[in-house]
Design an enzyme around this catalytic site. Structure first.
Site, PDB file in Angstrom:
ATOM      1  N   HIS A 164      89.410  53.395  41.228  1.00 22.76           N
ATOM      2  CA  HIS A 164      88.233  52.794  40.596  1.00 22.76           C
ATOM      3  C   HIS A 164      87.393  53.927  40.012  1.00 22.76           C
ATOM      4  O   HIS A 164      86.766  54.685  40.749  1.00 22.76           O
ATOM      5  CB  HIS A 164      87.443  51.991  41.636  1.00 22.76           C
ATOM      6  CG  HIS A 164      88.246  50.858  42.212  1.00 22.76           C
ATOM      7  ND1 HIS A 164      88.172  50.475  43.532  1.00 22.76           N
ATOM      8  CD2 HIS A 164      89.163  50.054  41.611  1.00 22.76           C
ATOM      9  CE1 HIS A 164      89.010  49.456  43.722  1.00 22.76           C
ATOM     10  NE2 HIS A 164      89.613  49.189  42.582  1.00 22.76           N
ATOM     11  N   GLU A 167      83.813  55.252  40.876  1.00 22.83           N
ATOM     12  CA  GLU A 167      83.566  55.786  42.228  1.00 22.83           C
ATOM     13  C   GLU A 167      83.777  57.298  42.213  1.00 22.83           C
ATOM     14  O   GLU A 167      84.723  57.844  42.772  1.00 22.83           O
ATOM     15  CB  GLU A 167      84.483  55.056  43.221  1.00 22.83           C
ATOM     16  CG  GLU A 167      84.152  53.564  43.277  1.00 22.83           C
ATOM     17  CD  GLU A 167      85.244  52.692  43.903  1.00 22.83           C
ATOM     18  OE1 GLU A 167      85.109  51.461  43.854  1.00 22.83           O
ATOM     19  OE2 GLU A 167      86.227  53.243  44.421  1.00 22.83           O
ATOM     20  N   HIS A 256      87.752  56.088  47.987  1.00 21.45           N
ATOM     21  CA  HIS A 256      86.915  55.160  47.207  1.00 21.45           C
ATOM     22  C   HIS A 256      85.424  55.342  47.512  1.00 21.45           C
ATOM     23  O   HIS A 256      85.040  56.081  48.406  1.00 21.45           O
ATOM     24  CB  HIS A 256      87.281  53.714  47.560  1.00 21.45           C
ATOM     25  CG  HIS A 256      88.588  53.269  47.036  1.00 21.45           C
ATOM     26  ND1 HIS A 256      88.718  52.360  46.014  1.00 21.45           N
ATOM     27  CD2 HIS A 256      89.855  53.620  47.396  1.00 21.45           C
ATOM     28  CE1 HIS A 256      90.002  52.156  45.768  1.00 21.45           C
ATOM     29  NE2 HIS A 256      90.717  52.902  46.587  1.00 21.45           N
ATOM     30  N   GLU A 332      86.032  54.744  52.352  1.00 19.28           N
ATOM     31  CA  GLU A 332      84.926  54.261  51.514  1.00 19.28           C
ATOM     32  C   GLU A 332      83.669  55.085  51.798  1.00 19.28           C
ATOM     33  O   GLU A 332      83.217  55.168  52.935  1.00 19.28           O
ATOM     34  CB  GLU A 332      84.633  52.786  51.814  1.00 19.28           C
ATOM     35  CG  GLU A 332      85.790  51.839  51.500  1.00 19.28           C
ATOM     36  CD  GLU A 332      85.915  51.490  50.019  1.00 19.28           C
ATOM     37  OE1 GLU A 332      85.068  51.925  49.226  1.00 19.28           O
ATOM     38  OE2 GLU A 332      86.883  50.771  49.671  1.00 19.28           O
TER      39      GLU A 332
HETATM   40 ZN    ZN Z   1      87.101  51.347  45.090  1.00 20.63          ZN
END
Ligand code: ZN
Length: 371
Positions: A164, A167, A256, A332
């Site tokens: 992504h 990010e 991420h 994350e």
């Molecule tokens: Zn992500």
């Protein structure tokens, strides 16, 4: 006099709806061929000493509306050092107030990680002794897809980030991890002896350059492409997945950022059909060791777990845990801050992303022998 706002540069994203003196109404552009948006990055000129009021008005329709409450925008005078600006969120509008000292000010959803910095990182690491660089292929926009390999050990480790593209903390993490892995640190040497590490610092160079939040040049969310990637729509996933099939692997981490949750956390592969107790034990052992090592990691807050057989197999961590029967995890980091250890000036930052990467690699060195 009216200020000037522009985003026509690498990773830039903003649309100016109206300007009135030092006040602007702005909207974030959608990712190409997609409805996702949340990443913004723009420059204000003619700003010296002026009390800017920048209103981003289309926040309600963004990908993660829960990302806006308690969020503070990133601001920089030089596009290098970033801190947090006075930011309020109400009724679907994010209002950023800042009075720059100099003529120019930069604003972004998180400290950007530019295409130039990516090239410099790959170049610098590829030039280190014992590191191999491989051009795995090209993206849909024709950008190089870089794979760095280091270490001589039998355990196969994969680290990959920024599926992504908005990010950006994920590539700051990669910079921290790579600089550590090529260092003389005892834990880095241990990892290089025990493992061969395959590193893809940026899985989505096209989305990164285009100023996307979540998708590639074809509007595909790469972390929903792992069950059946194609060269037509998700060549990076196709190529990296094929390279993983060549090596197999004991461990992988997919890096991420999370828009809403103000903590660092891990998502695992609970719910894959052939989950084994050994996979779960090793996953839990990694998380416990990382939590013991740093106050920037915790296991209380995160995503809800999936029931057995309910895993989304289009996501890389689930797909690869099932395929290789080994330990895979999705890290994350927050866009906001770590609420357990907040930094009032910078919030979650490049510096802390890099420091977390070192802790993640030290933790891997600690448990690599049991994987
Ligand atoms: Zn992500």
């Amino acid at each position: 006099m009216t200020i000037t706002i522009s985003a026509d540069f690498d990773a830039g994203n903003i649309e100016v709806q109206s300007l009135d003196g030092a006040r602007a109404e702005l909207t974030i552009r959608k990712d190409h061929k997609s409805d996702f948006y949340q990443w913004f990055y723009f420059r204000v000129d003619g700003a010296a000493g002026r009390a800017l009021e920048l209103n981003i008005t289309n926040c309600t329709g963004a990908a993660y509306p829960l990302g806006w409450p308690d969020y503070r925008a990133c601001v920089s005078d030089d596009n290098v050092d970033w801190r947090r600006a006075d930011t309020r969120y109400a009724d679907g509008t994010l209002t950023i107030r800042h009075t720059p000292a100099g003529d120019m000010a930069w604003f972004a959803y998180f400290a950007p990680y530019s295409s130039d910095r990516h090239q410099a990182l790959v170049n610098r690491i590829a030039g280190q002794a014992g590191v191999t660089h491989r051009l795995l292929g090209r993206t849909l926009d024709g950008r190089p897809l870089d794979l760095l390999t280091l270490g001589n050990g039998p355990k196969q480790v994969w680290l990959y980030a920024r599926q992504h593209p908005g990010e950006t903390m994920a590539e700051w993490w990669m910079e921290g991890a790579l600089d550590f892995l090529v260092s003389d640190d005892a834990a880095a040497r241990k990892l290089r002896d025990a493992a061969t590490l395959h590193v893809v610092p940026n899985m989505n160079p096209d989305g990164s350059a285009r100023g996307h939040l979540r998708t590639n040049a074809a509007g595909k969310n790469l972390n929903r492409e792992w069950a059946d990637p194609t060269m037509d729509f998700s060549p990076v996933v196709f190529l990296v997945s094929a390279a993983m099939d060549e090596t197999g692997g004991a461990f992988a981490m997919d890096v991420h950022g999370d828009e809403a949750i103000p903590f660092v956390f891990m998502a695992g592969f609970d719910g894959v059909p052939s989950l084994t107790p050994r996979q779960v034990e090793n996953y839990d052992a990694y998380l416990a060791a990382l939590e013991a090592r740093t106050a920037d990691f915790q296991t209380k807050y995160g995503y809800p777990k999936a029931g057995l057989g309910k895993a989304n197999m289009t996501m890389s961590t689930n797909q690869l845990a099932e395929r290789f029967g080994a330990v895979r995890m999705t890290l994350e980091m927050p866009f906001k801050d770590n609420k357990d250890a907040p930094d009032p000036v910078e919030g979650w930052s490049p510096k802390r992303s890099k420091a977390l990467a070192v802790d993640c690699m030290r933790t891997l060195a600690e448990i690599i022998d049991r994987l």
